[in-house]
Design a protein around this motif. Structure first.
Motif, PDB file in Angstrom:
ATOM      1  N   PRO A 152     104.676  32.927  55.800  1.00  8.24           N
ATOM      2  CA  PRO A 152     103.953  32.335  54.667  1.00  8.24           C
ATOM      3  C   PRO A 152     103.939  33.247  53.435  1.00  8.24           C
ATOM      4  CG  PRO A 152     102.748  31.943  56.670  1.00  8.24           C
ATOM      5  CD  PRO A 152     103.892  32.846  57.037  1.00  8.24           C
ATOM      6  N   THR A 153     103.820  34.559  53.653  1.00  8.60           N
ATOM      7  CA  THR A 153     103.845  35.473  52.514  1.00  8.60           C
ATOM      8  C   THR A 153     105.231  35.495  51.877  1.00  8.60           C
ATOM      9  OG1 THR A 153     102.240  36.794  53.714  1.00  8.60           O
ATOM     10  CG2 THR A 153     103.234  37.796  51.777  1.00  8.60           C
ATOM     11  N   VAL A 165      91.447  27.044  55.008  1.00  9.31           N
ATOM     12  CA  VAL A 165      92.599  26.889  55.905  1.00  9.31           C
ATOM     13  C   VAL A 165      93.860  27.469  55.273  1.00  9.31           C
ATOM     14  CG1 VAL A 165      94.166  25.195  56.942  1.00  9.31           C
ATOM     15  CG2 VAL A 165      91.700  24.901  57.167  1.00  9.31           C
ATOM     16  N   LEU A 189      98.085  36.695  56.675  1.00  9.52           N
ATOM     17  CA  LEU A 189      98.748  37.764  57.422  1.00  9.52           C
ATOM     18  C   LEU A 189      99.795  38.429  56.536  1.00  9.52           C
ATOM     19  CD1 LEU A 189      99.003  35.790  60.711  1.00  9.52           C
ATOM     20  CD2 LEU A 189      97.544  37.749  60.304  1.00  9.52           C
ATOM     21  N   GLY A 190      99.315  39.198  55.590  1.00 11.42           N
ATOM     22  CA  GLY A 190     100.215  39.808  54.614  1.00 11.42           C
ATOM     23  C   GLY A 190     100.421  41.282  54.854  1.00 11.42           C
ATOM     24  N   LEU A 202      93.729  31.266  55.102  1.00 10.51           N
ATOM     25  CA  LEU A 202      93.963  31.906  56.400  1.00 10.51           C
ATOM     26  C   LEU A 202      95.434  31.826  56.780  1.00 10.51           C
ATOM     27  CD1 LEU A 202      90.843  30.884  58.509  1.00 10.51           C
ATOM     28  CD2 LEU A 202      91.412  33.142  57.595  1.00 10.51           C
ATOM     29  N   TRP A 203      96.072  30.722  56.383  1.00 12.02           N
ATOM     30  CA  TRP A 203      97.500  30.569  56.662  1.00 12.02           C
ATOM     31  C   TRP A 203      98.292  31.690  55.969  1.00 12.02           C
ATOM     32  CZ3 TRP A 203     101.468  28.968  53.097  1.00 12.02           C
ATOM     33  CH2 TRP A 203     102.701  28.727  53.701  1.00 12.02           C
ATOM     34  N   ILE A 258     104.315  27.786  48.098  1.00 10.40           N
ATOM     35  CA  ILE A 258     104.720  26.433  48.469  1.00 10.40           C
ATOM     36  C   ILE A 258     103.503  25.516  48.414  1.00 10.40           C
ATOM     37  CG2 ILE A 258     106.777  27.095  49.734  1.00 10.40           C
ATOM     38  CD1 ILE A 258     105.240  26.630  52.298  1.00 10.40           C
ATOM     39  N   LEU A 297     101.196  18.003  49.642  1.00 10.71           N
ATOM     40  CA  LEU A 297     101.761  16.886  50.392  1.00 10.71           C
ATOM     41  C   LEU A 297     100.960  16.656  51.672  1.00 10.71           C
ATOM     42  CD1 LEU A 297     104.361  15.071  50.279  1.00 10.71           C
ATOM     43  CD2 LEU A 297     105.349  16.687  51.886  1.00 10.71           C
ATOM     44  N   ILE A 298     100.600  17.761  52.330  1.00  8.77           N
ATOM     45  CA  ILE A 298      99.851  17.648  53.586  1.00  8.77           C
ATOM     46  C   ILE A 298      98.462  17.070  53.334  1.00  8.77           C
ATOM     47  CG2 ILE A 298      98.803  18.959  55.478  1.00  8.77           C
ATOM     48  CD1 ILE A 298     101.171  20.901  55.241  1.00  8.77           C
ATOM     49  N   THR A 337     103.921  21.777  49.012  1.00  9.44           N
ATOM     50  CA  THR A 337     103.947  21.301  50.393  1.00  9.44           C
ATOM     51  C   THR A 337     102.540  21.106  50.923  1.00  9.44           C
ATOM     52  OG1 THR A 337     105.987  22.518  50.690  1.00  9.44           O
ATOM     53  CG2 THR A 337     104.878  21.756  52.674  1.00  9.44           C
ATOM     54  N   TRP A 338     101.627  22.026  50.588  1.00  9.52           N
ATOM     55  CA  TRP A 338     100.233  21.857  51.020  1.00  9.52           C
ATOM     56  C   TRP A 338      99.604  20.645  50.352  1.00  9.52           C
ATOM     57  CZ3 TRP A 338      97.987  23.596  55.149  1.00  9.52           C
ATOM     58  CH2 TRP A 338      98.448  24.778  55.733  1.00  9.52           C
ATOM     59  N   PHE A 375     104.849  35.006  61.625  1.00  9.34           N
ATOM     60  CA  PHE A 375     103.502  35.136  61.069  1.00  9.34           C
ATOM     61  C   PHE A 375     103.495  35.663  59.641  1.00  9.34           C
ATOM     62  CE2 PHE A 375     102.577  34.928  65.595  1.00  9.34           C
ATOM     63  CZ  PHE A 375     101.615  33.930  65.564  1.00  9.34           C
TER      64      PHE A 375
END
Lengths: 311, 286
Positions: free
Chosen positions: A129-130, A180, A187-188, A183-184, A135, A141-142, A138-139, A126
């Motif tokens: 991502p921090t 989105v 969790l820092g 929120l990803w 990245i 790309l998504i 990559t987002w 969790f």
């Protein structure tokens, strides 16, 4: 006779007490000095010079000239984009702030219910991502707007979408995508602080709770865990406030700048626009000043609200 | 007293454990997906990067991107080892200094009554909320006045005293019972000794967590506006320079991203597993 002796004793004690206090304080100033010298030089002084910049026409080329409140008049009376930015910032903060705060706590607590090594694994997952840092490619790309975009490719293959959706340029989707991604990454620091706090709750608290008749996880959470977590919950609240009010900046990295119809424009991106692109530093500082004021109010309100439950 | 069960805690059932596990796995997959994708992009040969439909795995995995990255890196004007040294040096100095300085200041602000304490606490809380686009310019002016632009000092000193680090430590130290400190004080221990020998061992999860924040922050220092000498630049700056040169470098850029992630992740695993090992045994808290 006895009375005099007593007063002498007190006098002596008081003198010793003062000496002791001084001696104690010398040590204390030694403890705080290294931190506060650096803090003064690299934080307080720069902050104190940048605060008044909002009242000047600072443009990096000429010496700043005092213009009073004129930047603020323009902001609120003439700058329609700024009003849009305030609206977006508030929407963004009101949605991501509370959700991310609750996620920080719930996930940290659920992880704490797992056995030892699994705690490390899931905390890592969790917090990753921090750690992964920026990245954004990559987002992109998504959410890419052509059929190479992963989201589009799958939605089309599954027959949900008829054609490619312009996630990053269609004003209807930008805010959703930004939320989105935010929120990803949410969790820092707050999440880790809560994890560490949970780890520090002494085991005998749980034992005492069990003796007093706690039967399930929910009761344990309410009667043992939360009361022991006040300072960490406060820390996480402040962290989530700062990140949800300032993180509109991810829009700048993720989508085109400025976003279509300013759909993802926030106070931070507005300040970036004037500061780093147009070099109107005075105006940009005024924008940051407003953001600072909004955050102070939010902080005060959250403290009032949480203070009721935590203290 | 009830006999101890094998479970660490008392609340909760086996079924609940399994439900929690499944929920965390599902959410975890969402968290890991973009990172997995970054890693996959870095081992795809360039012709696979632009396939339709995009694949979530590499059909012919290759280390070509990493080889290219190493080749580019070793053909640079400044030896690449120098950049590695810069980053490691900056990360260690900033992390160690931040741990020592903010912990000791946090102890004083949390537990000792001294003139100025209230004001300093307020200042920390307010600066936590301050962000400004001109702040770095003011920092530049301060550093230029001190004459430390374009030296290691410019990419270490400003990052040591963070409000967040102090705030974190203060919150944890504040939870310790005053009796613990008073007892040590009556035994004749000085403030410095109390701080390091009594307080710090009791907030181990806190400083291990601060270590993660500090290292992660220090690892991302780019020094864009403060460093011009090529030989003093840290790795993130250089890898961004390498990967910012167009679409032909998309694979190399992905490889660079993955390489950059590894050190903070290692430090994280190291610190976090020690955090998990510290399970407070006795009732030290208020």
């Amino acid at each position: 006779m006895a009375k005099q002796e007593k007063s002498l004793y007190i006098e002596d004690n008081k003198f010793r007490y003062t000496l002791r206090e001084m001696k104690k304080n010398v040590g204390v100033y030694g403890l705080i000095a290294p931190y506060f010298v650096l803090f003064l030089i690299f934080m307080i002084i720069p902050v104190c010079i940048s605060l008044p910049m909002g009242f000047t026409n600072f443009n990096m080329a000429q010496f700043p000239r005092w213009v009073g409140l004129s930047n603020f008049y323009s902001l609120f009376l003439e700058d329609e984009v700024f009003l849009k930015a305030i609206e977006n910032t508030l929407v963004f903060a009101v949605v991501t702030g509370p959700i991310s705060y609750i996620l920080c706590f719930i996930l940290a607590w659920l992880i704490n219910e797992l056995p030892g090594p699994m705690k490390t694994v899931f905390t890592f997952v969790f917090y990753a991502p921090t750690l992964a840092g920026n990245i954004y490619t990559t987002w992109q790309l998504i959410f890419s707007g052509d059929t190479y975009g992963i989201m589009n490719a799958y939605l089309i293959n599954l027959g949900i979408a008829k054609g490619a959706i312009q996630w990053l340029t269609d004003a209807n989707y930008i805010m959703g995508v930004l939320i989105v991604v935010q929120l990803w990454m949410a969790l820092g620091a707050g999440f880790l602080a809560i994890r560490a706090g949970l780890q520090g709750i002494p085991r005998d608290r749980y034992e005492a709770g069990a003796i007093e008749g706690i039967k399930n996880r929910g009761q344990e959470l309410i009667y043992v865990t939360i009361p022991a977590m006040g300072p960490q919950l406060m820390f996480a609240a402040v962290m989530q406030i700062t990140s949800s009010f300032t993180a509109g900046d991810i829009g700048r990295m993720l989508t085109a700048f400025p976003t279509t119809d300013y759909a993802g424009h926030t106070i931070m991106t507005h300040a970036y626009d004037y500061g780093s692109i147009r070099y109107e530093m005075g105006y940009s500082s005024a924008i940051c000043f407003v953001l600072f004021a909004v955050m102070l109010i939010a902080n005060w309100a959250i403290k009032k609200l949480l203070g009721k439950y935590l203290d | 007293m009830r006999p101890k069960k094998s479970r660490k805690k008392y609340g909760g059932s086996r079924g609940g454990d399994i439900a929690i596990f499944i929920l965390l796995v599902l959410l975890g997959l969402f968290m890991l997906f973009p990172i997995y994708l970054s890693a996959i992009q870095s081992i795809k040969p360039s012709e696979e990067l632009f396939l339709f439909p995009p694949k979530l795995y590499a059909m012919a995995p290759t280390n070509q991107n990493y080889v290219d990255l190493i080749n580019t890196a070793s053909n640079m004007w400044v030896p690449f080892s120098r950049y590695i040294f810069n980053s490691v040096f900056v990360a260690i100095v900033v992390t160690v200094a931040q741990l020592i300085f903010s912990s000791s200041a946090a102890y004083a602000l949390a537990k000792v009554q001294f003139p100025g304490r209230k004001m300093l606490n307020k200042i920390i809380e307010i600066t936590l909320l301050f962000t400004s686009t001109v702040l770095y310019i003011m920092q530049y002016i301060v550093m230029a006045t001190m004459g430390i632009i374009d030296t290691y000092l410019a990419i270490t000193l400003p990052y040591i005293a963070t409000s967040m680090g102090l705030f974190l430590m203060r919150q944890f130290i504040g939870q310790l019972p005053d009796a613990l400190i008073e007892a040590a004080y009556l035994d004749g221990a000085g403030q410095v000794r109390i701080c390091w020998q009594i307080v710090m061992p009791n907030v181990k999860p806190a400083w291990l967590t601060l270590m993660i924040f500090a290292f992660n922050g220090a690892w991302q220092i780019t020094g864009y506006s403060f460093i011009y000498n090529e030989a003093l630049k840290p790795i993130p700056t250089v890898l961004q320079q390498i990967s910012a040169s167009g679409i032909a470098r998309a694979g190399v850029a992905a490889a660079a991203t993955v390489v950059l992630m590894i050190p903070p992740m290692l430090i994280f695993l190291l610190c976090q597993s020690s955090v998990v090992e510290t399970m407070a045994q006795s009732g030290l808290k208020d």
